[in-house]
Design a protein around this motif. Sequence first.
Motif, mmCIF file in Angstrom:
data_model
loop_
_atom_site.group_PDB
_atom_site.id
_atom_site.type_symbol
_atom_site.label_atom_id
_atom_site.label_comp_id
_atom_site.label_asym_id
_atom_site.label_seq_id
_atom_site.Cartn_x
_atom_site.Cartn_y
_atom_site.Cartn_z
ATOM 1 N N UNK A 1 0.786 -1.234 0.000
ATOM 2 C CA UNK A 1 0.000 0.000 0.000
ATOM 3 C C UNK A 1 0.816 1.280 0.000
ATOM 4 N N UNK A 2 2.014 1.275 0.586
ATOM 5 C CA UNK A 2 2.767 2.521 0.784
ATOM 6 C C UNK A 2 3.034 3.255 -0.515
ATOM 7 N N UNK A 3 3.439 2.534 -1.549
ATOM 8 C CA UNK A 3 3.806 3.211 -2.808
ATOM 9 C C UNK A 3 2.606 3.823 -3.533
ATOM 10 N N UNK A 4 1.409 3.423 -3.115
ATOM 11 C CA UNK A 4 0.192 3.965 -3.732
ATOM 12 C C UNK A 4 -0.497 4.986 -2.835
ATOM 13 N N UNK A 5 0.184 5.471 -1.825
ATOM 14 C CA UNK A 5 -0.430 6.315 -0.801
ATOM 15 C C UNK A 5 -1.136 7.533 -1.404
ATOM 16 N N UNK A 6 -0.475 8.237 -2.303
ATOM 17 C CA UNK A 6 -1.051 9.445 -2.893
ATOM 18 C C UNK A 6 -2.332 9.179 -3.640
ATOM 19 N N UNK A 7 -2.320 8.157 -4.509
ATOM 20 C CA UNK A 7 -3.515 7.829 -5.298
ATOM 21 C C UNK A 7 -4.656 7.358 -4.408
ATOM 22 N N UNK A 8 -4.342 6.581 -3.377
ATOM 23 C CA UNK A 8 -5.384 6.115 -2.463
ATOM 24 C C UNK A 8 -6.041 7.281 -1.728
ATOM 25 N N UNK A 9 -5.251 8.286 -1.340
ATOM 26 C CA UNK A 9 -5.812 9.464 -0.668
ATOM 27 C C UNK A 9 -6.622 10.325 -1.633
ATOM 28 N N UNK A 10 -6.190 10.388 -2.895
ATOM 29 C CA UNK A 10 -6.932 11.169 -3.888
ATOM 30 C C UNK A 10 -8.360 10.653 -4.048
ATOM 31 N N UNK B 1 -4.927 2.843 -12.019
ATOM 32 C CA UNK B 1 -6.012 3.152 -12.955
ATOM 33 C C UNK B 1 -7.220 3.783 -12.267
ATOM 34 N N UNK B 2 -7.034 4.274 -11.043
ATOM 35 C CA UNK B 2 -8.173 4.791 -10.280
ATOM 36 C C UNK B 2 -8.822 6.017 -10.920
ATOM 37 N N UNK B 3 -8.053 6.842 -11.599
ATOM 38 C CA UNK B 3 -8.656 8.015 -12.234
ATOM 39 C C UNK B 3 -9.725 7.597 -13.243
ATOM 40 N N UNK B 4 -9.450 6.517 -13.968
ATOM 41 C CA UNK B 4 -10.424 6.019 -14.942
ATOM 42 C C UNK B 4 -11.535 5.218 -14.268
ATOM 43 N N UNK B 5 -11.186 4.510 -13.211
ATOM 44 C CA UNK B 5 -12.153 3.619 -12.573
ATOM 45 C C UNK B 5 -13.024 4.310 -11.532
ATOM 46 N N UNK B 6 -12.673 5.538 -11.143
ATOM 47 C CA UNK B 6 -13.379 6.228 -10.059
ATOM 48 C C UNK B 6 -14.901 6.258 -10.227
ATOM 49 N N UNK B 7 -15.438 6.565 -11.420
ATOM 50 C CA UNK B 7 -16.907 6.590 -11.547
ATOM 51 C C UNK B 7 -17.561 5.234 -11.287
#
Length: 458
Positions: free
Chosen positions: A279-288, A357-363
């Motif tokens: 999880x650590x390396x994805x911290x920024x995207x997870x918080x976004x 890919x969370x920016x695309x998957x967010x919706x």
Amino acid sequence: VLEANFLGQPFGCEQVKQRWPRLVQTLGISEDQALKIIEMDATPLLVESDSVSEVLARLAAISSREKALELVGRSPSLLVGGAMNEATGTKNLAASTLIDVLYAGRLYRVLEEEGRDNEGKLREIELYAQLLSAFRPCVDLVLSGLTARDATDATRRIFRTLQESAPNESIRVLLQRVADASDPWAYLADQTRAGFNIGGRLAFRPALTKKILPHSQSIVTHLPSIYTRLSILGPHVPSIVRILDQYLDIVEPHLDRIMERMDRIEPHLPYILLHLDVLAKHCGALLDHFDLLMPYAELGRKKTNPDLEQCFDEPLIEAVEECLVDNLTDGWEGAARVEENSYLPKLLPYVDFLVPNLDELAPHLPLAHPHIPYVLPYMDDLLPYIKRFTRFTEVSKNADVLVGYLAWLLRVPLIPRILNLPLVPRLIAWISGRLPRRFVRGRLERIRKRYEKAHPTE
């Protein structure tokens, strides 16, 4: 409002009801944005919208509309400066001084001053707005009669005002947390007591303190935001210390945002600390995407907290750490077995693919959440094709229906490759909204139960 009078002018509930929609329209902002301004300072409702519009236009004339709204957001009293000045005139020195100090009565005199450029006027108004916003809550506190509720409200306003000019994110988080507290001073007292408690424990555990000292410079930078969460971080300190050497440099840029959301993170903190390698390396995207992701980790039932006090009776730091990790891990695992809504352990293997890919998957996240128990059994089969469906949210909305009718095809050799063909994702999205759900409910439950039996929470 209760007395239906302000400085000799009629003012009551009817005026508020009439002026509120006009104020929103005049400022050209949303009702939520206008409400934040009124919560900070309700004085713009004291005057008619034409006075508000004139002040806004004159502020925009010496700067820009964006700058004018920024000044109003910092000190809403600016909007009533002209009308209040006209209302009092020069009847007496005390009233004029009160208006100048509390209700921006000097604003028009600055705007109309001859022989002075707009930049100089704007600088004075900016300074004036800062002083006005800082001073008003203190005066309100005195004028209100010093009741406990008024004192609390005024205190919150002071901290909310200071938040606007916070020098860094860590201090902003501190000021925001204090401003949001139901009782700011009690909240500060709780965090201070927790800080002394943690400090006392560390004093008796020098080996633990030695592990913190090399990272003290990085930690001190974020100390204001960390302070806001000391009361809930206390039991986790030994586990956090254990991962400092390996992960602090990765997590440190996001530490203030983590502290801001720690009340929702804390129930899952033991599990997160044990899986920081993923999880650590994805911290920024997870918080976004924090608010969209948290339902996947939120527990459906209340979790009982393990008894950690016994761990601090151990004589050696290694024994303390081992006891804490064992108790926290056991507590998490016990809760995870009975919480049907916690998908974090089962989704962990897919984090490295999904998070980038969370920016695309967010919706899709809120739509897919109710159907995850049925989708998980086929996750490995779906993974190569997920990005083909990012434009079609209907697929996530009706994921249970698609699993019930079509998921078996994913296990048939070669057939899944059809999903790579053009228009196929669009066709499946169209079909998903037209297949009846009632015929597959029994099959979906059987799929879920078989998966949970084959993959119990470890």
